[in-house]
Design an enzyme around this catalytic site. Structure first.
Site, PDB file in Angstrom:
ATOM      1  N   LYS A 138       0.837  -1.199   0.000  1.00 48.63           N
ATOM      2  CA  LYS A 138       0.000   0.000   0.000  1.00 48.63           C
ATOM      3  C   LYS A 138       0.873   1.251   0.000  1.00 48.63           C
ATOM      4  O   LYS A 138       1.750   1.421   0.849  1.00 48.63           O
ATOM      5  CB  LYS A 138      -0.921   0.014   1.228  1.00 48.63           C
ATOM      6  CG  LYS A 138      -2.024  -1.022   1.166  1.00 48.63           C
ATOM      7  CD  LYS A 138      -2.915  -0.977   2.392  1.00 48.63           C
ATOM      8  CE  LYS A 138      -3.973   0.092   2.285  1.00 48.63           C
ATOM      9  NZ  LYS A 138      -4.961  -0.001   3.399  1.00 48.63           N
ATOM     10  N   ILE A 139       0.590   2.122  -0.960  1.00 48.45           N
ATOM     11  CA  ILE A 139       1.289   3.391  -1.111  1.00 48.45           C
ATOM     12  C   ILE A 139       0.240   4.493  -1.169  1.00 48.45           C
ATOM     13  O   ILE A 139      -0.706   4.401  -1.953  1.00 48.45           O
ATOM     14  CB  ILE A 139       2.142   3.405  -2.395  1.00 48.45           C
ATOM     15  CG1 ILE A 139       3.247   2.345  -2.307  1.00 48.45           C
ATOM     16  CG2 ILE A 139       2.752   4.784  -2.627  1.00 48.45           C
ATOM     17  CD1 ILE A 139       4.074   2.214  -3.572  1.00 48.45           C
TER      18      ILE A 139
END
Length: 366
Positions: A138-139
């Protein structure tokens, strides 16, 4: 198999649980949700992991067994182990769906949200720590996160882009994904192995806009309460259809590329005046993901109904958002506030709950 959740899955919605803990894994709870509630993936974030670690003694033995490590390293090691075990639990679904489902997410440290290079480095580190093909890194969709998304996708790592609130930022996210696929193709990486979801936050939009509509107080403004989040998602889905039906993606698809699927996040209703299944029933469309807190999932299992498909309603969403703008709500400011708050809340959870708890546990061990 719960009939209501199965009907949602049959409508084309991938049901992912927005929670993960060692207790869920070891008790068999997550396996039961997979078997009985059509759950095909899991998302987690710093707040969720902080609650898991601080709310039980399940991690005490692992903490005690760690060598002379930093707090940051200890957190990543513990979190990665949970995600690794969950990835193994979903491996059958992952294989059966060709990578479409069976996904588990782990997030880069929230303090890196405005650090492009730091995000790229930590994404690679987490990918190596989990060491499972079905992990999603997750970014956040900050301005600084966009080039990180391109670089990480370009290295063949699958990504869950989080904290998306506006159509403009969502289009930038899709562009970053396509640029990453192009880099991966140029490097000779198999595009069919790269998957991505774009997490568009839902309930927080209504919470912030409803507050502003209430402050405006006119009948026209009050009549628009509780409608912005669904409209925003309708606009997002239309943007998805446009971009992934276009020539640029078509060229990549010919080489095996996958679409970056929309994911509806923050789908538990925060206003008790609204139905507790609102952001599930009204967000059904083939090919999307809905990641739900267990409370929302159980509510839908008990009394939820699959609503009319939201596909093809982009123009309706635009009209509604235009009406909200017309009564005096600054939508650009709303989306900026929500992004800033989203990053800030994760940093607070990380620093005040997670880091503090791990520091204390490591000190006690010594």
């Amino acid at each position: 198999m719960n009939a209501r959740l199965k009907a949602l899955a049959d409508a084309g919605v991938s049901i992912w649980l927005d929670d993960l803990s060692r207790q869920r894994l070891q008790s068999g709870n997550l396996a039961d949700l997979i078997a009985n509630d059509s759950v095909t993936g899991v998302t987690t974030n710093p707040t969720i992991f902080a609650a898991a670690l601080t709310g039980s003694d399940d991690y005490a033995d692992d903490l005690a067994a760690l060598g002379d490590v930093s707090v940051a390293s200890a957190i990543k090691t513990l979190w990665a182990k949970d995600v690794q075990d969950a990835c193994d639990l979903f491996s059958g679904i992952y294989a059966a769906t060709g990578g479409y489902d069976g996904r588990v997410s782990i997030e880069v440290a929230p303090g890196l949200a405005y650090d492009t290079d730091g995000t790229i480095a930590e994404a690679q580190e987490l990918y190596g720590l989990v060491d499972r093909e079905n992990v999603l890194i997750k970014i956040p969709a900050t301005v600084e996160g966009l080039p990180a998304i391109t670089e990480v996708i370009g290295k063949g790592i699958s990504v869950n882009v989080t904290l998306i609130f506006s159509e403009d930022r969502y289009r930038a996210v899709m562009d970053a994904y396509l640029a990453g696929l192009e880099k991966a193709a140029a490097a000779g990486i198999d595009l069919s192995k790269i998957h991505s979801v774009a997490s568009f936050f839902i309930s927080r939009v209504d919470t912030e806009i409803d507050k502003r509509l209430t402050n405006i107080g006119t009948p026209e403004a009050l009549a628009l309460k509780g409608k912005a989040a669904i409209a925003n998602a309708q606009v997002a889905l239309a943007a998805f259809d446009e971009v992934f039906g276009g020539e640029r993606f078509g060229r990549l698809a010919a080489s095996g590329a996958n679409k970056q699927r929309p994911l509806w996040a923050s789908t538990g209703t925060k206003d008790p005046a609204y139905p507790d299944t609102l952001y599930v029933s009204d967000l059904a469309a083939r090919g999307v993901v809905n990641t739900m807190p267990e409370k929302t999932m159980k509510a839908f299992a008990d009394h939820g109904e699959v609503g009319e498909s939201m596909e093809g309603k982009g123009a309706d969403g635009v009209q509604l958002l235009d009406a909200i703008d017309a009564v005096g709500v600054d939508l650009d400011d709303v989306f900026k506030v929500l992004e800033d708050e989203g990053v800030s809340k994760f940093i607070v959870s990380w620093d005040n709950e997670l880091v503090t708890s791990v520091e204390k546990a490591l000190a006690q061990r010594a």
